[in-house]
Design a protein around this motif. Sequence first.
Motif, PDB file in Angstrom:
ATOM      1  N   ASN A  37       0.874  -1.177   0.000  1.00 12.39           N
ATOM      2  CA  ASN A  37       0.000   0.000   0.000  1.00 12.39           C
ATOM      3  C   ASN A  37       0.910   1.226   0.000  1.00 12.39           C
ATOM      4  O   ASN A  37       1.498   1.568   1.032  1.00 12.39           O
ATOM      5  CB  ASN A  37      -0.899  -0.006   1.243  1.00 12.39           C
ATOM      6  CG  ASN A  37      -1.830   1.190   1.280  1.00 12.39           C
ATOM      7  OD1 ASN A  37      -1.704   2.105   0.458  1.00 12.39           O
ATOM      8  ND2 ASN A  37      -2.753   1.185   2.216  1.00 12.39           N
ATOM      9  N   CYS A  40       0.930   4.108   2.792  1.00 12.25           N
ATOM     10  CA  CYS A  40       1.539   3.970   4.123  1.00 12.25           C
ATOM     11  C   CYS A  40       2.827   3.152   4.114  1.00 12.25           C
ATOM     12  O   CYS A  40       3.560   3.144   5.089  1.00 12.25           O
ATOM     13  CB  CYS A  40       0.551   3.294   5.066  1.00 12.25           C
ATOM     14  SG  CYS A  40       0.075   1.670   4.432  1.00 12.25           S
ATOM     15  N   ASP A  42       2.891  -0.145   3.969  1.00 10.60           N
ATOM     16  CA  ASP A  42       2.676  -1.483   4.524  1.00 10.60           C
ATOM     17  C   ASP A  42       2.709  -2.539   3.412  1.00 10.60           C
ATOM     18  O   ASP A  42       2.256  -2.291   2.290  1.00 10.60           O
ATOM     19  CB  ASP A  42       1.326  -1.555   5.255  1.00 10.60           C
ATOM     20  CG  ASP A  42       1.355  -0.781   6.565  1.00 10.60           C
ATOM     21  OD1 ASP A  42       2.445  -0.613   7.126  1.00 10.60           O
ATOM     22  OD2 ASP A  42       0.280  -0.340   7.016  1.00 10.60           O
ATOM     23  N   CYS A  66      -1.711  -2.292   9.139  1.00 13.03           N
ATOM     24  CA  CYS A  66      -2.568  -1.756  10.198  1.00 13.03           C
ATOM     25  C   CYS A  66      -3.581  -2.827  10.611  1.00 13.03           C
ATOM     26  O   CYS A  66      -3.696  -3.874   9.965  1.00 13.03           O
ATOM     27  CB  CYS A  66      -3.293  -0.513   9.678  1.00 13.03           C
ATOM     28  SG  CYS A  66      -4.396  -0.888   8.310  1.00 13.03           S
ATOM     29  N   SER A  69      -5.913  -3.934   7.734  1.00 14.27           N
ATOM     30  CA  SER A  69      -5.324  -4.760   6.674  1.00 14.27           C
ATOM     31  C   SER A  69      -5.022  -6.165   7.194  1.00 14.27           C
ATOM     32  O   SER A  69      -5.195  -7.152   6.473  1.00 14.27           O
ATOM     33  CB  SER A  69      -4.069  -4.104   6.092  1.00 14.27           C
ATOM     34  OG  SER A  69      -3.062  -3.989   7.065  1.00 14.27           O
ATOM     35  N   ARG A 132      -9.235   4.081   3.993  1.00 10.42           N
ATOM     36  CA  ARG A 132      -9.153   2.739   4.584  1.00 10.42           C
ATOM     37  C   ARG A 132      -9.549   1.633   3.611  1.00 10.42           C
ATOM     38  O   ARG A 132      -9.358   0.457   3.897  1.00 10.42           O
ATOM     39  CB  ARG A 132     -10.042   2.656   5.830  1.00 10.42           C
ATOM     40  CG  ARG A 132      -9.612   3.573   6.928  1.00 10.42           C
ATOM     41  CD  ARG A 132      -8.158   3.408   7.285  1.00 10.42           C
ATOM     42  NE  ARG A 132      -7.959   3.196   8.693  1.00 10.42           N
ATOM     43  CZ  ARG A 132      -6.839   2.722   9.226  1.00 10.42           C
ATOM     44  NH1 ARG A 132      -5.835   2.378   8.450  1.00 10.42           N
ATOM     45  NH2 ARG A 132      -6.709   2.581  10.511  1.00 10.42           N
ATOM     46  N   CYS A 135      -6.595  -0.291   2.737  1.00 10.98           N
ATOM     47  CA  CYS A 135      -6.199  -1.192   3.830  1.00 10.98           C
ATOM     48  C   CYS A 135      -7.001  -2.495   3.752  1.00 10.98           C
ATOM     49  O   CYS A 135      -6.443  -3.586   3.854  1.00 10.98           O
ATOM     50  CB  CYS A 135      -6.456  -0.547   5.188  1.00 10.98           C
ATOM     51  SG  CYS A 135      -5.662   1.050   5.442  1.00 10.98           S
ATOM     52  N   LEU A 138      -6.056  -4.559   0.451  1.00  5.69           N
ATOM     53  CA  LEU A 138      -4.659  -4.904   0.149  1.00  5.69           C
ATOM     54  C   LEU A 138      -4.471  -6.421   0.006  1.00  5.69           C
ATOM     55  O   LEU A 138      -3.869  -6.891  -0.965  1.00  5.69           O
ATOM     56  CB  LEU A 138      -3.748  -4.348   1.266  1.00  5.69           C
ATOM     57  CG  LEU A 138      -2.277  -4.725   1.198  1.00  5.69           C
ATOM     58  CD1 LEU A 138      -1.640  -4.249  -0.105  1.00  5.69           C
ATOM     59  CD2 LEU A 138      -1.513  -4.135   2.402  1.00  5.69           C
TER      60      LEU A 138
HETATM   61 FE1  FES Z   1      -1.153   0.703   5.894  1.00  4.87          FE
HETATM   62 FE2  FES Z   1      -3.676   0.336   6.483  1.00  4.87          FE
HETATM   63  S1  FES Z   1      -2.439   2.001   7.126  1.00  4.87           S
HETATM   64  S2  FES Z   1      -2.454  -0.859   5.160  1.00  4.87           S
END
Ligand code: FES
Length: 156
Positions: A37, A40, A42, A66, A69, A132, A135, A138
């Motif tokens: 993602n 962020c 991640d 997060c 996710s 979101r 998230c 993902l």
């Molecule tokens: Fe990174 Fe949700 S803040 S996947």
Amino acid sequence: MFDELRDLYQEVILDHGKNPRNFRRPEDATCLAHGNNPVCGDTLVIYLTLDSDERIQDAAFQGQGCAISVASASMMTDILKGKTATEAKRLFEGFHNMCTRDDFDISQLSDCDEDAIDRLVMLSGVKEFPIRVKCATLAWHTMQAAVSGDEETSTE
Ligand code: FES
């Protein structure tokens, strides 16, 4: 949404976020993909074990994300076991529509596994928080990449 239902959904999502199911690397995975993602940074890795009929015998994940996710990956890996790659793709499309489209109607998914849809509805509350949605989707984007033979993907 009724408050009691919203609380129940939050409880289920929090439980999956704190105690993720299928958080492991299976030895016999037949495909995998890394999903990122970019908003962020991640990253999740999704592992699938497909049999010769393209049915998902096992699904698991690892990575950092997060709570939403991780909860989504946890729920997705549970849902996918026993589904064919085609059914998995259909569920992803349905879930994505559920999270993004104002004209979404649950009856559009009447051909899908009812239990899977019930669980995906719990996460579809992210629709109210567009940032979101990436998230929550993902893991699904990454699963789709793994099935298609792409080892890298992002939510962009
Ligand atoms: Fe990174 Fe949700 S803040 S996947």
